[in-house]
Design a protein around this motif. Sequence first.
Motif, short mmCIF file in Angstrom:
data_model
loop_
_atom_site.label_atom_id
_atom_site.label_comp_id
_atom_site.label_asym_id
_atom_site.label_seq_id
_atom_site.Cartn_x
_atom_site.Cartn_y
_atom_site.Cartn_z
N ARG A 153 0.84 -1.20 0.00
CA ARG A 153 0.00 0.00 0.00
C ARG A 153 0.87 1.25 0.00
NH1 ARG A 153 -5.29 0.74 1.39
NH2 ARG A 153 -5.42 -1.28 0.34
N PHE A 154 0.66 2.10 -1.01
CA PHE A 154 1.30 3.42 -1.06
C PHE A 154 0.19 4.46 -1.07
CE2 PHE A 154 3.01 6.84 -4.05
CZ PHE A 154 3.56 7.58 -3.01
N HIS A 155 0.23 5.37 -0.10
CA HIS A 155 -0.89 6.27 0.14
C HIS A 155 -0.42 7.71 0.24
CE1 HIS A 155 -5.01 6.51 2.38
NE2 HIS A 155 -4.78 7.62 1.71
N PRO A 156 -0.24 8.40 -0.89
CA PRO A 156 0.08 9.83 -0.82
C PRO A 156 -1.15 10.64 -0.46
CG PRO A 156 -0.14 9.16 -3.10
CD PRO A 156 -0.31 7.91 -2.27
N VAL A 157 -0.96 11.66 0.37
CA VAL A 157 -2.07 12.52 0.79
C VAL A 157 -1.72 13.95 0.39
CG1 VAL A 157 -3.41 13.36 2.75
CG2 VAL A 157 -2.61 11.00 2.72
#
Length: 895
Positions: A153-157
């Motif tokens: 999981r890669f989760h940029p915000v």
Amino acid sequence: MHELTRTEAIDLVGRYEAGQEIPEQMRADVRLLGSLLGEVLRESGSAGLFEDVERLRLATIQAYTDETAEAFAHATAVAESFSIDRAHEVARAFTAYFHLVNLVEEHQRVRIVRERDGRPDSEGAADSMEAAYARLADEVGEDAALARLQALRFHPVFTAHPTEARRRAISSSIRRLAGLLQEHDDHLRDGNDPARLERRMVEEIDTLWRTAPLRPEKPSPVDEVRSVMAIFDETLYTVVPAVYRRLDHVLQGEHAGGRAPLVKPFVRVGSWVGGDRDGNPFVTASVTRKAAGIAAEHILLGLERTTQRIGRTLTLDAETTPPSDALLALWKRLKAADEEAATEIAKRSPNEPHRRILLMLARKIDATRLRDADLAYREPSEFLADLRTVQESLVAAGAPRQAYGHLQQLIWQVETYGFHLAELEVRQHSAVHAKVLAELDAGAGSSGELSEQADEVLDVFRTIAFLQERYGPNAAGRYIVSFTQSAEDLANVHRLARYAVGDGGRMPVLDVVPLFETFADLQAAPGILAEIVQHPEFSDRLTRTGRRLEVMLGYSDSSKDVGPVAATLALYEAQADIAAWAKAEGIELTLFHGRGGALGRGGGPANSAILAQPPHSVDGRFKLTEQGEVIFARYGDPEIAMRHIDQVAAAVLLASAPSIERRNSGAARKFADVAATMDAASRQRFFDLVKAPGFAPWFAQVTPMEEIGLLALGSRPARRGLSVESLADLRAIPWVFAWAQARINLAGWFGLGTALDAVADEELLREAYEQWPLFRTMIDNVGMSLAKTDPRIARRYLELGDRDDLAGLVLDEMTLTRSWVIRLTGGDEVLANKPVLQRAVKLRSPYVDALSLLQLRALRALRDAAASDSPADPDQQRLLLLSVSGVAAGLQNTG
């Protein structure tokens, strides 16, 4: 010094350019766009502007290359000689130059990526997903590696912190120029005459020149939402499934696209834009609803068009590709709900059942966007179920290429973005919650009389519930509590939610995320977490999510609190402790890294930072904030975005490799004493500066900190209060931004030199640089930060304050830190071990110097006026703001 003759000027520029070792194609691009800018300045600038720009350019190049006091004094004199109106024009000219150079560098990066990907013998970069998967499989076996990949999981915000100094109109102009530059490349490669394209480039550069560089007013939060949407429309919507496709090809080779994919969608996009209300009074519950609505509009339009486009291509006859029973049943349901449209579509697709279904599904997506309750989907899972019915029917009919081709990419898009596009996150300060609860507990509201703040806080929870109902359960629900200092701070969120919905109301589903920011809070984090997971609502939510928990770490406030060195070490320790606690409790932990774009806020290359983290602190999951200029730098171009996602995902996958975990834990143990010594020494040195009497007003005097608040950068105020008597109320962004503008960059390096001096063992420190990833990353990041400083210019800023003691402390520490970094990294100057970065900095430095000299001129005039109680000269203020925008473009590093 005398003005240079033409021959001397050509020789000077030639010597300067020869020292940059610029690739020939890139050098040609810089010269082309630079010459076209010169043409525009001659045509569209006032009389003599081009000549004055050249005078200052040559003077700063000479001062940069000669490094003599005489040359620097001459450059200063040239900057001082201009009339105020001419100074405005010159500042704008240098800023335009930086926009063009930044474009050329981005174009060169794209060129390198294309050349590598185009080589038939290419095995991918060493930091790619392909290489990471191969290494992991070698260490843990193919099955285990695939399982880890499928759980990735890669989760940029994306956040709306006000660090993007250029206007959106400027960004749009640069994007158009980027397209022309690519066309120019293509024409040269094909042997065509590029003159027509160069004429179009001149037109675009003239537009860039004539566009006002400063926003007339601050953007609203809704404006910020729309700006971020441009990134989605232009890159992310198509780039993310392309990343999945490329990786599936690595795993399945020639069978990719003809078999069920092994890749599961691992990117999730989050957003604080329109949700982050900590310190921003302009983000209201109404704004949050609008933000979600705008995002949903964009994704639903995208899904509708994609579904329709794929449907039109599925002209598969029922005889060659017979429909499954499930597909026929789906058609009957769709026809019953929308008979008129079904009849028309069936007439146009008489024997093409798969095409019919997709065209009908496109209508249902359109109905979802328009809120037509009779036809709309309730949530994305229903749409996915219909798409999979089509896919399974195609597979059963012997058409796997159609099943796992474009249709699979659409499925990936729905799985990644849902109907909400970005998971909208709410953030609020713990003190606001406590204040509102005190009001509610005292009985306020029983007669309908609530304070405006309390009413707004409660409305946020009702808004979250609405968004979950309207766009699906993943549309919103993460609630971040700034300055979490106790378990009660987290429990308060659930109490407020109950107050908001009242008896019988629909409770929003909440994942309450603690944000630990200060040094003390980071140390207290494991104890606070151990307490809060016993809380009924938290315990229940853990059970429902399979014991998943998210914890956010603040990089910027901890750095402003104890200095960059102690903060880096404290963050590592906090991650190690939290990860160990989570592992012991059987909790699946996701650490959310509040990394800003600037090095002083935890920025820098994400992939090297990931690989330096403690064991089990990543475990295949990485979430971080992306903000300001970093969003456009990393995601603005499709190929750069694909490369960035590939690099970060590779590091996330590799971070859990046994060899990486052994290396990091072993180095942490081996160099524990070094870390302890550096922590104590750096923190004391930092306190010597920031806790000195009168430091805060001195800081405001020697940097353009106050004036930065005048720039219309973002909707959020630059500081929490009205006073600069204390750093506590100053946000980390202007703290970093102001030091960068003064060419000091103190937030990124101060205290490191003293820390290394305290260790005093150069051989041991060299060993640490080779073996300890956290230390190496710290040293390399400081090298990047120091490369953008200039001691000569820094000294001029520090002279604006009447504190020789503080100025001396800063300059001494800068010299000491620079000396140590060079000794540890090798060579005779900073970034000698990073030639590409060094080239980028050197390419800009003399031009940034020109803007710094203009900024210093304006800042001195404003400080002199303030000292004599005279009103600030608006022309000098404008010059300062123009130079701030230009320096930000030149350094590519704001806050």
